[in-house]
Design an enzyme around this catalytic site. Sequence first.
Site, PDB file in Angstrom:
ATOM      1  N   ARG A  93      16.871  -6.725   6.072  1.00  0.00           N
ATOM      2  CA  ARG A  93      16.448  -5.875   7.175  1.00  0.00           C
ATOM      3  C   ARG A  93      16.164  -6.775   8.373  1.00  0.00           C
ATOM      4  NH1 ARG A  93      10.489  -3.852   8.548  1.00  0.00           N
ATOM      5  NH2 ARG A  93      10.963  -2.655  10.415  1.00  0.00           N
ATOM      6  N   ASP A 150      17.561  -2.563  12.493  1.00  0.00           N
ATOM      7  CA  ASP A 150      16.701  -1.414  12.770  1.00  0.00           C
ATOM      8  C   ASP A 150      17.059  -0.728  14.083  1.00  0.00           C
ATOM      9  OD1 ASP A 150      14.986  -0.735  10.743  1.00  0.00           O
ATOM     10  OD2 ASP A 150      13.392  -2.096  11.352  1.00  0.00           O
ATOM     11  N   HIS A 208       7.411   8.039  11.742  1.00  0.00           N
ATOM     12  CA  HIS A 208       7.318   6.868  10.866  1.00  0.00           C
ATOM     13  C   HIS A 208       5.994   6.185  11.182  1.00  0.00           C
ATOM     14  CE1 HIS A 208       9.037   3.254   8.713  1.00  0.00           C
ATOM     15  NE2 HIS A 208       8.036   2.700   9.399  1.00  0.00           N
ATOM     16  N   GLY A 334       4.009   4.388   5.177  1.00  0.00           N
ATOM     17  CA  GLY A 334       2.762   4.295   4.428  1.00  0.00           C
ATOM     18  C   GLY A 334       1.682   5.279   4.825  1.00  0.00           C
ATOM     19  N   HIS A 338       0.949   9.074   2.979  1.00  0.00           N
ATOM     20  CA  HIS A 338      -0.232   9.060   2.114  1.00  0.00           C
ATOM     21  C   HIS A 338      -1.530   9.525   2.761  1.00  0.00           C
ATOM     22  CE1 HIS A 338       2.201   7.057  -0.878  1.00  0.00           C
ATOM     23  NE2 HIS A 338       2.496   6.097  -0.016  1.00  0.00           N
TER      24      HIS A 338
END
Length: 402
Positions: A93, A150, A208, A334, A338
Amino acid sequence: MNDDAYILVLNCGSSSIKFGLFATGAGGPPRQPAWNGKVQGIGGPAPDFGASSVPVAPVVLDARRPYPAALEVIRGHVLQWLAGRRIAAVAHRVVHGGSRYFAPVRIDARVLDDLQALVPLAPLHQPFALEAMRILLAEQPGLPQVACFDTAFHHTVPRVEQMLPLPYTAWERGLRRYGFHGLSYEYMAVALAERHGDAARGRTLVAHLGSGASLCAMQGLRSVATTMGFSALDGLMMGTRTGALDPGAVIYLMEIEKLTLAQVGHVLYHESGLLGVSGLSSDPRALLAREGDGSAEGERARMALALYVRRIVREIGALVAVLGGLDLLVFTAGIGEHSTALRGRVCAALGYLGVALDDAANASHAPVISTAASAVRVGVEPTNEEWIAARHAAAILRLPVG
């Protein structure tokens, strides 16, 4: 490519290296890795290694060269797990592809030199990915390596979204809005079409939200606008990064407070965002635990979270205007995947769009967390950047050489 060969995917950051091993064979790499893990805390006092079948354990890294030492730790564990099977390729990446690279590319010395010039635009990630590439290229020159960018997914945004309001000569020199987190958004384009069908092909907004954070507006599952721009410092407030900032504040820090360029860069990338405003932590979980305790630190935690949510809501409003409305809002990464509390706070501020959250579904991180009556469908979707990188590497290797 065969069933005994694997693609190793490396996601290199300043303090951690994540890896995943994806089997090869007919149909391309499966969506989930055969094995994955990471070394974290690189450069700190207590680095550790953990993987899907290995408990987290401390490691000792050479303080003079901690990053190569961390790669060596991963190499040792990977070779042990492979037990004689081979690595067919390594996919990396890479945060920034600049104005030249819009598609995955096989890595060689010339590509490395091109990407080195982009380090100032992504200092938290770019140099570390390049270091891994150089080490592997020197040690195993015959092992194919593929850079996956990206910035590539945002190549579809219209030119008006790419341009910066600077003199036109800046555009000609490559100063433009590139956008980031593209591997994550590319995966969303696949996963959301599978889960939501035609709803995902309309006016979709993906959030994101991780230590780095951005939004991407999609139509027809293609990027049409995003919050990150020329660098990964733009847009939303993040864990330690400012996000969008009045450039006059930067001028003030340098002219009036006499900070050097290096000092300003450190403030903007490492001392701002949730960490800077709260003075406590860049982790929303730690701030959520402190925000109501009645202390001065708790009040700063509350203000940091309020500003974080406000910036997300403000940028959502801007992208909804660009899209001309909103059909689907999806949280990923993340924090997005969550944090029940932060998803709830963002959605509560979007009631004017007709967003209605199902609290029980939100608490369980369900794929759809909005009510049936909500004018906008709201979802939660785990991202999978590593699989996208593995898939690109597999495609590159199937191309005829020469």
